[in-house]
Design an enzyme around this catalytic site. Structure first.
Site, PDB file in Angstrom:
ATOM      1  N   LYS A 176      26.778  24.734  16.341  1.00 26.73           N
ATOM      2  CA  LYS A 176      26.410  25.212  15.168  1.00 26.73           C
ATOM      3  C   LYS A 176      27.915  25.213  14.194  1.00 26.73           C
ATOM      4  CE  LYS A 176      23.112  26.585  17.426  1.00 26.73           C
ATOM      5  NZ  LYS A 176      21.564  25.876  18.002  1.00 26.73           N
TER       6      LYS A 176
HETATM    7  C1  LIG Z   1      20.981  26.774  18.875  1.00 29.99           C
HETATM    8  C2  LIG Z   1      19.401  27.311  18.547  1.00 29.99           C
HETATM    9  C3  LIG Z   1      19.072  28.368  19.037  1.00 29.99           C
HETATM   10  C4  LIG Z   1      19.841  29.195  20.145  1.00 29.99           C
HETATM   11  O1  LIG Z   1      20.952  29.685  20.026  1.00 29.99           O
HETATM   12  P1  LIG Z   1      21.963  30.476  20.903  1.00 29.99           P
HETATM   13  O2  LIG Z   1      23.098  31.285  20.023  1.00 29.99           O
HETATM   14  O3  LIG Z   1      22.870  29.214  21.823  1.00 29.99           O
HETATM   15  O4  LIG Z   1      21.205  31.166  21.776  1.00 29.99           O
HETATM   16  C5  LIG Z   1      17.902  29.182  18.740  1.00 29.99           C
HETATM   17  N1  LIG Z   1      16.974  28.373  17.836  1.00 29.99           N
HETATM   18  C6  LIG Z   1      17.468  27.142  17.356  1.00 29.99           C
HETATM   19  C7  LIG Z   1      16.652  26.517  16.281  1.00 29.99           C
HETATM   20  C8  LIG Z   1      18.881  26.624  17.573  1.00 29.99           C
HETATM   21  O5  LIG Z   1      19.080  25.407  17.303  1.00 29.99           O
END
Ligand SMILES: *Cc1c(COP(=O)(O)O)cnc(C)c1O
Length: 370
Positions: A176
């Site tokens: 992210k």
């Molecule tokens: C990356 C992601 C998650 C999970 O995030 P984590 O912090 O890795 O648990 C959940 N939903 C979406 C849409 C994502 O892109």
């Protein structure tokens, strides 16, 4: 160029270590305040990931066995998994071709009297239509949880995604824009919800470990309910505070690179890049392109040709219902989801991407178009 992780983050992490306070403490509290303020929410509760943030949101809403929760299949699989963690049933809704997001119509098509909540995703940073979905959720008397894992720095109706949301879940995974290594946050406006979320992430304790350490008097904690250890560390929060200061520049840089892709790809037939919806702006966390029927080459071959040219593009966003973990689910038809996951790919877009890199990507895509 904006450094993705620089010397400042390293220093901040080192300071947290030297301070001796490495578990959840003052830096987590500051990160919660500053992050919540930046996304227009009153309260932030830092947790270990977006997956655990989504889990806590559904626990908070007291969703459980017998309940249905509408989610897009077109998402990282954690969105659907969180529903199963509380014993509820995920029901897959299709998405809009342009945004990759659920809409009032796609949710309405699969809603039943057992639907208690919708988890809508701001997919790849593209905001869903918050005005329409928040309004519909109210009319239907279902809770709307916003999976904003990808959406730090995106806006909808002139405000940050997160502003005006009842409950949003965020991710700070390195994929992210803003990262703490691993990490997540739940944002809410309701102070009682924030208090319960703080308890749920910390074993159900009525007083946090940080408050107990800070007190000069002996504090006898009590455990009010069976809960979890989903805490973030102060080392992570120290990194997050520096990253938060870089976010606006990172988003601006990504939007400039995306605009350049749009210009270069304008004359490539049969290829549609993701864009801002009319009601908001994406942070372009994922710059995906959809290959339509007129495009001469199949998606997997395009990925192979890009790899041969030294470009690391990725397949598009996954569809949970096509994975073995969901083989026992027979969803309503999801034609747009299946088309997008089959025919789209994510082009490289990162802080170190140069114009020459972009030109190479576009040269390959132009050559394969005919
Ligand atoms: C990356 C992601 C998650 C999970 O995030 P984590 O912090 O890795 O648990 C959940 N939903 C979406 C849409 C994502 O892109």
């Amino acid at each position: 160029m904006v450094p993705r992780l620089g010397e400042e983050e390293a220093q901040a992490a080192a300071e947290a270590v030297r301070s001796g306070w490495v578990a959840q403490g003052p830096r987590v509290a500051r990160f919660e305040e500053e992050f919540a303020a930046s996304v227009g929410a009153r309260h932030g509760v830092a947790v270990s990931s977006c997956t655990t943030a989504l889990h806590l949101a559904l626990v908070l809403l007291e969703i459980g066995p017998g309940d249905e929760v509408v989610v897009p299949s077109f998402s990282f699989i954690a969105t659907a998994n969180a529903v199963r963690y509380v014993g509820a049933t995920p029901v897959f809704a299709d998405v809009d071709l342009a945004t990759g997001n659920v809409t009032v119509a796609t949710v309405d098509a699969v809603r039943t009297p057992r639907t208690r909540a919708v988890v809508a995703v701001h997919q790849g940073g593209v905001p869903f239509d918050v005005a329409a979905l928040r309004d519909a959720a109210g009319r239907w008397s279902v809770s709307l949880v916003e999976d904003a894992a990808c959406a730090a720095g995106s806006t909808a109706y002139g405000r940050p995604v997160g502003a005006g949301s009842t409950i949003s879940a965020w991710s700070f995974h390195p994929r992210k824009l803003l990262t703490t290594g691993e990490g997540g946050m739940v944002t809410v406006d309701d102070p009682q919800w924030a208090a319960r979320l703080r308890r749920l992430r910390e074993h159900g304790m009525n007083v946090s470990a940080a408050d107990r350490h800070a007190s000069t008097q002996p504090v006898l904690e009590s455990y009010l309910e069976t809960a979890f250890n989903y805490r973030m560390t102060d080392i992570q929060a120290a990194v997050g505070l520096v990253q938060l200061g870089r976010l606006a520049d990172l988003v601006a840089q990504r939007r400039a690179l995306a605009a350049r892709y749009h210009d270069l790809l304008a004359d490539v037939d049969g290829l549609t890049p993701v864009r801002d919806p009319e009601y908001g702006e994406t942070n372009y966390q994922s710059f995906w392109v959809r290959l339509d029927r007129e495009y001469a080459t199949g998606r997997d071959e395009v990925l192979a040709e890009l790899a041969a040219a030294g470009v690391s593009a990725r397949r598009g966003i996954m569809a949970a219902h096509l994975e073995p973990a969901y083989a026992d689910v027979t969803p309503a038809p999801l034609p747009v989801t299946e088309r997008l996951t089959r025919d789209s790919l994510i082009l490289p877009l990162h802080h170190a991407l140069t114009e020459a890199d972009q030109d190479l990507v576009v040269d390959v895509l132009r050559k394969l178009a005919r």
